[in-house]
Write a protein that holds these residues in place. Structure first.
Motif, PDB file in Angstrom:
ATOM      1  N   GLU A  19       0.829  -1.218   0.000  1.00  0.00           N
ATOM      2  CA  GLU A  19       0.000   0.000   0.000  1.00  0.00           C
ATOM      3  C   GLU A  19       0.861   1.265   0.000  1.00  0.00           C
ATOM      4  O   GLU A  19       0.331   2.373   0.109  1.00  0.00           O
ATOM      5  CB  GLU A  19      -0.932  -0.009   1.223  1.00  0.00           C
ATOM      6  N   ARG A  20       2.178   1.077  -0.092  1.00  0.00           N
ATOM      7  CA  ARG A  20       3.146   2.192  -0.120  1.00  0.00           C
ATOM      8  C   ARG A  20       3.096   3.032   1.154  1.00  0.00           C
ATOM      9  O   ARG A  20       3.407   4.222   1.136  1.00  0.00           O
ATOM     10  CB  ARG A  20       2.931   3.088  -1.341  1.00  0.00           C
ATOM     11  N   ARG A  21       2.717   2.383   2.252  1.00  0.00           N
ATOM     12  CA  ARG A  21       2.734   3.075   3.559  1.00  0.00           C
ATOM     13  C   ARG A  21       4.090   2.766   4.188  1.00  0.00           C
ATOM     14  O   ARG A  21       4.204   1.951   5.099  1.00  0.00           O
ATOM     15  CB  ARG A  21       1.559   2.598   4.403  1.00  0.00           C
ATOM     16  N   TYR A  22       5.116   3.416   3.647  1.00  0.00           N
ATOM     17  CA  TYR A  22       6.491   3.006   3.942  1.00  0.00           C
ATOM     18  C   TYR A  22       6.907   3.181   5.402  1.00  0.00           C
ATOM     19  O   TYR A  22       7.485   2.258   5.966  1.00  0.00           O
ATOM     20  CB  TYR A  22       7.467   3.681   2.981  1.00  0.00           C
ATOM     21  N   PRO A  23       6.622   4.322   6.043  1.00  0.00           N
ATOM     22  CA  PRO A  23       7.030   4.424   7.456  1.00  0.00           C
ATOM     23  C   PRO A  23       6.401   3.330   8.319  1.00  0.00           C
ATOM     24  O   PRO A  23       7.068   2.754   9.175  1.00  0.00           O
ATOM     25  CB  PRO A  23       6.545   5.820   7.857  1.00  0.00           C
ATOM     26  N   GLU A  24       5.116   3.040   8.073  1.00  0.00           N
ATOM     27  CA  GLU A  24       4.434   1.981   8.836  1.00  0.00           C
ATOM     28  C   GLU A  24       5.029   0.619   8.513  1.00  0.00           C
ATOM     29  O   GLU A  24       5.213  -0.219   9.403  1.00  0.00           O
ATOM     30  CB  GLU A  24       2.932   1.952   8.540  1.00  0.00           C
ATOM     31  N   ALA A  25       5.330   0.391   7.232  1.00  0.00           N
ATOM     32  CA  ALA A  25       5.922  -0.884   6.814  1.00  0.00           C
ATOM     33  C   ALA A  25       7.284  -1.079   7.482  1.00  0.00           C
ATOM     34  O   ALA A  25       7.583  -2.162   7.994  1.00  0.00           O
ATOM     35  CB  ALA A  25       6.057  -0.941   5.298  1.00  0.00           C
ATOM     36  N   ILE A  26       8.084  -0.041   7.485  1.00  0.00           N
ATOM     37  CA  ILE A  26       9.414  -0.099   8.105  1.00  0.00           C
ATOM     38  C   ILE A  26       9.284  -0.458   9.585  1.00  0.00           C
ATOM     39  O   ILE A  26       9.969  -1.361  10.078  1.00  0.00           O
ATOM     40  CB  ILE A  26      10.177   1.230   7.895  1.00  0.00           C
ATOM     41  N   ALA A  27       8.364   0.222  10.279  1.00  0.00           N
ATOM     42  CA  ALA A  27       8.153  -0.062  11.702  1.00  0.00           C
ATOM     43  C   ALA A  27       7.696  -1.504  11.902  1.00  0.00           C
ATOM     44  O   ALA A  27       8.163  -2.194  12.817  1.00  0.00           O
ATOM     45  CB  ALA A  27       7.133   0.912  12.280  1.00  0.00           C
TER      46      ALA A  27
END
Length: 131
Positions: A19-27
């Protein structure tokens, strides 16, 4: 940890990435790494963590995380992908010699792979550019 829970957590993290929610994905991938250090998704989680940094052009962090994958999971199926991205990062940083070394290593160690083909394409491009 619980394998079913690990799989669920991994899928959730991967969804965030898609979903390109990168900060959330990284966390989410970092949490996964801490919770299941020896888990069956450990190498994939490490790869996608690095990839999330790569696509957001945080090349320094991406490099660190791809290097960690190579060090911790040398037999992972994700190694060729990590080498390719490390080559691309060096290219972005205009470190031509190191980029060439990584991309040629792919051609040598993983002949016939998709990554080796992509490496060859980038090496051709570098030659045309005079690097």
């Amino acid at each position: 940890g619980d394998p079913a829970q690990e799989e669920e957590d991994y899928q959730q993290a991967f969804e965030l990435l898609k979903e390109r929610r990168y900060p959330e994905a990284i966390a989410a991938f970092e949490a996964l790494r801490q919770r299941y250090p020896g888990g069956r998704y450990a190498d994939n989680a490490q790869y996608w963590l690095a990839e999330a940094h790569y696509v957001t052009r945080d090349f320094e962090r991406a490099q660190t995380e791809f290097d960690a994958l190579l060090a911790q999971h040398p037999d992972s199926a994700k190694v060729p992908g990590a080498l390719l991205k490390l080559g691309y990062i060096r290219y972005e940083q205009q470190e031509w010699g190191q980029a060439r070394e990584l991309l040629q290593r792919l051609e040598r160690d993983y002949p016939g792979s998709t990554e080796a083909r992509l490496a060859a394409t980038r090496l051709d491009k570098m030659r045309q550019e005079g690097h």
